[in-house]
Design an enzyme around this catalytic site. Structure first.
Site, PDB file in Angstrom:
ATOM      1  N   CYS A   2     -15.808 -10.344  -2.218  1.00 12.98           N
ATOM      2  CA  CYS A   2     -16.299 -10.938  -3.652  1.00 12.98           C
ATOM      3  C   CYS A   2     -17.293 -10.374  -4.194  1.00 12.98           C
ATOM      4  O   CYS A   2     -18.289  -9.727  -3.453  1.00 12.98           O
ATOM      5  CB  CYS A   2     -16.743 -12.492  -3.246  1.00 12.98           C
ATOM      6  SG  CYS A   2     -15.801 -13.289  -2.061  1.00 12.98           S
ATOM      7  N   ARG A  27     -14.125  -3.637  -5.983  1.00 16.11           N
ATOM      8  CA  ARG A  27     -14.555  -4.643  -4.657  1.00 16.11           C
ATOM      9  C   ARG A  27     -13.274  -5.040  -3.970  1.00 16.11           C
ATOM     10  O   ARG A  27     -12.979  -5.376  -2.879  1.00 16.11           O
ATOM     11  CB  ARG A  27     -15.593  -5.353  -4.705  1.00 16.11           C
ATOM     12  CG  ARG A  27     -16.936  -4.578  -4.942  1.00 16.11           C
ATOM     13  CD  ARG A  27     -18.069  -5.693  -5.177  1.00 16.11           C
ATOM     14  NE  ARG A  27     -18.443  -6.558  -4.141  1.00 16.11           N
ATOM     15  CZ  ARG A  27     -19.390  -6.444  -3.296  1.00 16.11           C
ATOM     16  NH1 ARG A  27     -20.155  -5.139  -3.690  1.00 16.11           N
ATOM     17  NH2 ARG A  27     -20.013  -6.906  -2.459  1.00 16.11           N
ATOM     18  N   TRP A  75     -12.551 -12.760  -2.990  1.00 19.24           N
ATOM     19  CA  TRP A  75     -11.367 -12.242  -2.307  1.00 19.24           C
ATOM     20  C   TRP A  75     -10.962 -13.196  -1.172  1.00 19.24           C
ATOM     21  O   TRP A  75     -11.798 -13.572  -0.366  1.00 19.24           O
ATOM     22  CB  TRP A  75     -12.044 -10.884  -1.605  1.00 19.24           C
ATOM     23  CG  TRP A  75     -11.020 -10.152  -0.691  1.00 19.24           C
ATOM     24  CD1 TRP A  75     -10.099  -9.460  -1.296  1.00 19.24           C
ATOM     25  CD2 TRP A  75     -10.886 -10.034   0.730  1.00 19.24           C
ATOM     26  NE1 TRP A  75      -9.444  -8.625  -0.135  1.00 19.24           N
ATOM     27  CE2 TRP A  75      -9.874  -9.102   1.004  1.00 19.24           C
ATOM     28  CE3 TRP A  75     -11.565 -10.642   1.837  1.00 19.24           C
ATOM     29  CZ2 TRP A  75      -9.501  -8.970   2.499  1.00 19.24           C
ATOM     30  CZ3 TRP A  75     -11.398 -10.594   3.099  1.00 19.24           C
ATOM     31  CH2 TRP A  75     -10.366  -9.627   3.436  1.00 19.24           C
ATOM     32  N   ASN A 100     -20.596 -15.223  -1.496  1.00 22.94           N
ATOM     33  CA  ASN A 100     -19.815 -14.223  -0.865  1.00 22.94           C
ATOM     34  C   ASN A 100     -20.025 -14.237   0.830  1.00 22.94           C
ATOM     35  O   ASN A 100     -21.282 -14.461   1.043  1.00 22.94           O
ATOM     36  CB  ASN A 100     -20.298 -12.768  -1.146  1.00 22.94           C
ATOM     37  CG  ASN A 100     -19.576 -11.659  -0.597  1.00 22.94           C
ATOM     38  OD1 ASN A 100     -18.415 -11.793  -0.112  1.00 22.94           O
ATOM     39  ND2 ASN A 100     -20.308 -10.381  -0.706  1.00 22.94           N
ATOM     40  N   GLY A 101     -19.051 -14.390   1.592  1.00 22.35           N
ATOM     41  CA  GLY A 101     -19.199 -14.530   3.192  1.00 22.35           C
ATOM     42  C   GLY A 101     -18.239 -15.609   3.697  1.00 22.35           C
ATOM     43  O   GLY A 101     -17.449 -15.949   3.043  1.00 22.35           O
ATOM     44  N   GLU A 483      -6.071  10.080   9.156  1.00 26.61           N
ATOM     45  CA  GLU A 483      -6.366   9.348   7.619  1.00 26.61           C
ATOM     46  C   GLU A 483      -5.397   9.768   6.575  1.00 26.61           C
ATOM     47  O   GLU A 483      -5.192   8.741   5.676  1.00 26.61           O
ATOM     48  CB  GLU A 483      -7.686  10.423   7.412  1.00 26.61           C
ATOM     49  CG  GLU A 483      -8.469  10.081   5.938  1.00 26.61           C
ATOM     50  CD  GLU A 483      -8.819   9.061   5.459  1.00 26.61           C
ATOM     51  OE1 GLU A 483      -8.839   8.094   6.541  1.00 26.61           O
ATOM     52  OE2 GLU A 483      -9.186   8.575   4.471  1.00 26.61           O
ATOM     53  N   LYS A 487      -3.873   6.392   4.114  1.00 24.27           N
ATOM     54  CA  LYS A 487      -4.088   6.717   2.771  1.00 24.27           C
ATOM     55  C   LYS A 487      -2.397   6.119   2.256  1.00 24.27           C
ATOM     56  O   LYS A 487      -2.542   5.494   1.350  1.00 24.27           O
ATOM     57  CB  LYS A 487      -4.501   8.270   2.263  1.00 24.27           C
ATOM     58  CG  LYS A 487      -5.913   8.601   2.203  1.00 24.27           C
ATOM     59  CD  LYS A 487      -6.701   8.222   1.423  1.00 24.27           C
ATOM     60  CE  LYS A 487      -7.403   6.538   1.908  1.00 24.27           C
ATOM     61  NZ  LYS A 487      -8.583   6.802   2.932  1.00 24.27           N
ATOM     62  N   GLU A 490      -2.038   2.427   2.741  1.00 22.70           N
ATOM     63  CA  GLU A 490      -2.884   1.450   1.869  1.00 22.70           C
ATOM     64  C   GLU A 490      -2.588   1.409   0.544  1.00 22.70           C
ATOM     65  O   GLU A 490      -2.745   0.405  -0.062  1.00 22.70           O
ATOM     66  CB  GLU A 490      -4.092   1.606   2.152  1.00 22.70           C
ATOM     67  CG  GLU A 490      -4.972   2.855   1.719  1.00 22.70           C
ATOM     68  CD  GLU A 490      -6.670   2.791   2.244  1.00 22.70           C
ATOM     69  OE1 GLU A 490      -7.095   1.921   2.379  1.00 22.70           O
ATOM     70  OE2 GLU A 490      -6.935   4.129   2.444  1.00 22.70           O
ATOM     71  N   HIS A 506       6.356  11.786  23.848  1.00 24.73           N
ATOM     72  CA  HIS A 506       6.065  10.681  24.905  1.00 24.73           C
ATOM     73  C   HIS A 506       6.434   9.504  24.238  1.00 24.73           C
ATOM     74  O   HIS A 506       6.072   8.349  24.649  1.00 24.73           O
ATOM     75  CB  HIS A 506       4.743  10.762  25.083  1.00 24.73           C
ATOM     76  CG  HIS A 506       4.279  11.976  25.942  1.00 24.73           C
ATOM     77  ND1 HIS A 506       4.828  12.423  27.106  1.00 24.73           N
ATOM     78  CD2 HIS A 506       3.399  12.952  25.684  1.00 24.73           C
ATOM     79  CE1 HIS A 506       4.294  13.579  27.660  1.00 24.73           C
ATOM     80  NE2 HIS A 506       3.376  13.921  26.455  1.00 24.73           N
ATOM     81  N   LYS A 606     -12.923  -3.352  -1.190  1.00 22.71           N
ATOM     82  CA  LYS A 606     -13.545  -1.927  -0.905  1.00 22.71           C
ATOM     83  C   LYS A 606     -14.911  -2.195   0.182  1.00 22.71           C
ATOM     84  O   LYS A 606     -15.126  -1.406   0.947  1.00 22.71           O
ATOM     85  CB  LYS A 606     -14.221  -1.609  -2.432  1.00 22.71           C
ATOM     86  CG  LYS A 606     -15.179  -0.388  -2.282  1.00 22.71           C
ATOM     87  CD  LYS A 606     -14.231   0.912  -2.019  1.00 22.71           C
ATOM     88  CE  LYS A 606     -15.022   2.143  -2.012  1.00 22.71           C
ATOM     89  NZ  LYS A 606     -14.053   3.136  -1.387  1.00 22.71           N
TER      90      LYS A 606
END
Ligand code: F6R
Length: 611
Positions: A2, A27, A75, A100-101, A483, A487, A490, A506, A606
């Site tokens: 948020c 964010r 969010w 926020n939280g 990584e 990328k 996402e 394997h 973010k």
């Protein structure tokens, strides 16, 4: 997570609030809202599902102007993405509040407030705080005291900002575990979750600490600590310019940030290497005392920063000959790890506000580490403030949700850490000198690698209709494959997994067919021949290979094998940084072709300030 903005000024604050939200867009959020008191006793509320532009449309159709107000981008955690669940939340047509939280005891507080006659308009945990504050105000308490009393009832994490439309002379804010910064100006004051929101109106900031409550008026800011005592928090002058977060000529922030990497890596290395020697003082005043005591390193981080930690294990074990473990913070914090004497705890985080990483740091402080250290990109973040040693990455603000320049600058910083420890452990000075020279060459190599952009864009078409992809690497470029996979998933929403190429046989080899593109990173190192055999295993099963290869590997394009040749002479120390670049560009171009929201991918944020 948020985004929060609040303002009290002589003139209408609604443009500052909306611009602040726009600057916090990176964010990640799903809905937005603003509450303003046009005059004492009136509260104007507008909320919208979607982007800031939707809120702006609402405001254009029905303006909400006034000298005090708050704004929020949400969010979702508790309750779906609806206008009713968007902040601000209001109690009794007078108390407006944003948060926020996560409030962990909200169910019990909600039942209590319902029993007292409060009607709830949302499914959020936040609304309980608005009613709690209102309840105290109704009992005649001053708003600041009402907030102090209300937050004592809360368990969990919060940054809250609240005002009372009946007495619109101040904004009151409080924080635990979620960042809040007060912006100071002449005759006006502001608050936000991040300095970037306020850069157009001020450069002077006070960072609130755990448990602080602040009473913010037009011409004064009074801060109280967790015990309710007035405290002074230092005023910082930000060196960021308001346009540091502009996109310029680039189509997306992510693309801009990919191209900023040569400069960001150079900045991260600059002034920290002098005459082929890493300056320990770069890690802070305690470094000279701590580094000689370090016998092993525990690295803890999340997501992309965790991948940087995995590369660092090679730097520290192979380069500096010091044992190193790497772990995701969300597991570490609950694992009660065994800490041997002389162990350094190292947290890596772009934002410095990731809830799991911060909790891990706080846990680590109780476990007998020789010291805690942080590699971080945000100077005033909680992680930086709470760690003994700090090495700042100098990536500049990273706006795209998918981390790019933060990652490569973390790798540069971790290279410096490896070298600083190697120096202390008596590794041959000539080897340290060689490695420092190699580190300094990285920005130029990255610059050359960016020129492969057109060739990489040419590959993107082959991925755009795929549902899955595999990434392969070995040694220190295995985490780079991880990584690359992160990328791709996402931002393009293609399912991607990374494997150490030797692991393929394997199990995952069963997945390989003509519909499963396999991307491999093939630097010229001691594992090259082994990697080539692994690639043969893929070809033999009809898998289509896309290889980023060193010019001297002998890997040539052929039926089912596409090759992009990387710049020559990339040394093993340099390879993780340089081979990251084509994987970032590939994901970017695939995402653009698929039409996804590159900078703000669905469901992601973010700065992950909740557990
Ligand atoms: C992926 C990404 C995330 C972050 C993770 C940790 O592109 O950005 O995986 O790396 O959320 O964030 P920080 O580094 O801020 O602790």
């Amino acid at each position: 997570m948020c985004g929060i903005v609040g303002a009290i000024a002589p003139q209408d604050v609604s443009p500052v609030l909306v611009e602040g939200l726009r600057r916090l867009e990176y964010r990640g959020y799903d809905s937005t809202g603003v509450a303003v008191a046009p005059q004492a006793g009136t509260l104007c509320l507008r909320r919208a599902v979607g982007k800031v532009a939707m809120l702006q449309q609402r405001l254009d159709a029905a303006p909400c102007a006034g000298p005090i107000g708050i704004a929020h981008s949400r969010w979702a955690t508790h309750g779906g993405v609806t206008e009713a669940n968007a902040h601000p939340h209001v109690s009794g047509d007078r108390i407006a509040l944003i948060h926020n939280g996560i409030i962990e005891n909200y169910v019990e507080l909600r039942s209590e407030l319902v029993a007292q006659g409060y009607a709830f308009a949302s499914e959020t945990d936040t609304e309980v705080i608005a009613h709690l504050v209102h309840d105290h105000v109704k009992q005649g308490l001053d708003l600041t005291v009402a907030v102090q009393q209300a937050v004592r009832r809360l368990t969990g994490a919060y940054a809250i900002v609240v005002f009372d439309a009946q007495q619109p002379d101040r904004i009151v804010v409080a924080r635990i575990a979620s960042p809040l910064v007060v912006g100071l100006a002449e005759g006006a004051n502001y608050v936000a979750s991040d300095v970037q929101a306020l850069l157009p109106v001020t450069k002077r900031f006070q960072f609130l600490e755990e448990g602080d409550v602040a009473d913010i008026r037009r011409d004064s800011v009074t801060i109280f600590d967790a015990d309710g005592h007035p405290v002074q928090r230092p005023v910082h002058e930000s060196s960021l310019s308001a346009d540091a977060v502009e996109r310029g000529e680039y189509a997306h922030y992510m693309l801009k940030e990919i191209h900023e990497q040569p400069r960001a890596i150079a900045d991260t290395l600059s002034e920290r290497i002098v005459s082929d020697h890493v300056l320990e003082a770069a890690f802070g005043p305690r470094a000279a005392q701590v580094l000689p005591l370090v016998q092993q390193v525990h690295i803890v981080a999340c997501g992309t920063s965790y991948h940087a930690g995995l590369v660092a294990r090679y730097y520290l074990e192979q380069g500096a000959r010091i044992p190193c473990t790497v772990e995701v913070a969300s597991e570490y914090r609950y694992r009660n790890p065994v800490v041997m004497p002389g162990t350094l705890f190292l947290a890596i985080s772009q934002s410095g506000e990731t809830a799991d990483t911060l909790a891990a740091l706080r846990e680590a402080r109780k476990l007998g580490y020789v010291a805690t250290a942080a590699i971080c990109n945000v100077p005033e973040s909680s992680l930086v403030r709470e760690s003994d040693l700090v090495l700042m990455t100098r990536a500049g603000p990273e706006i795209g949700v998918a981390s790019t320049k933060a990652f490569t600058t973390q790798l540069a910083a971790l290279g410096l850490l490896g070298l600083a420890i190697a120096q202390r452990r008596g590794i041959d000075r000539r080897i340290v000198a060689l490695y420092t020279r190699q580190m300094r060459q990285v920005p130029e190599m990255v610059e050359h690698t960016l020129k492969l952009d057109a060739a990489i864009r040419g590959w993107a078409q082959a991925f755009s209709d795929k549902h899955h992809a595999l990434f392969l690497g070995r040694g220190p470029t295995w985490p780079i494959a991880m990584e690359g996979a992160l990328k791709l998933k996402e931002i393009s929403y293609i399912h991607a997994e990374a494997y150490a190429a030797g692991e393929l046989k394997h199990g995952p080899l069963a997945l390989v067919d003509h519909d499963m593109p396999v991307i491999a990173v093939a630097p010229n190192n001691t594992l090259l021949e082994k990697l080539k055999s692994n690639l043969q295993e893929v070809r033999a099963r009809g898998g289509r290979l896309f290889v980023f290869a060193d010019p001297n590997t002998g890997i040539e394009p052929s039926e089912g094998v596409d090759v992009i040749t990387m710049p020559d002479h990339i040394e093993p120390l340099q390879a993780p940084l340089v081979y990251t670049i084509p994987l970032q560009l590939l994901s970017y171009h695939v995402a653009v072709l698929r039409g996804t929201d590159v900078d703000q991918p669905r469901n992601l944020a973010k700065s992950v300030t909740v557990e």
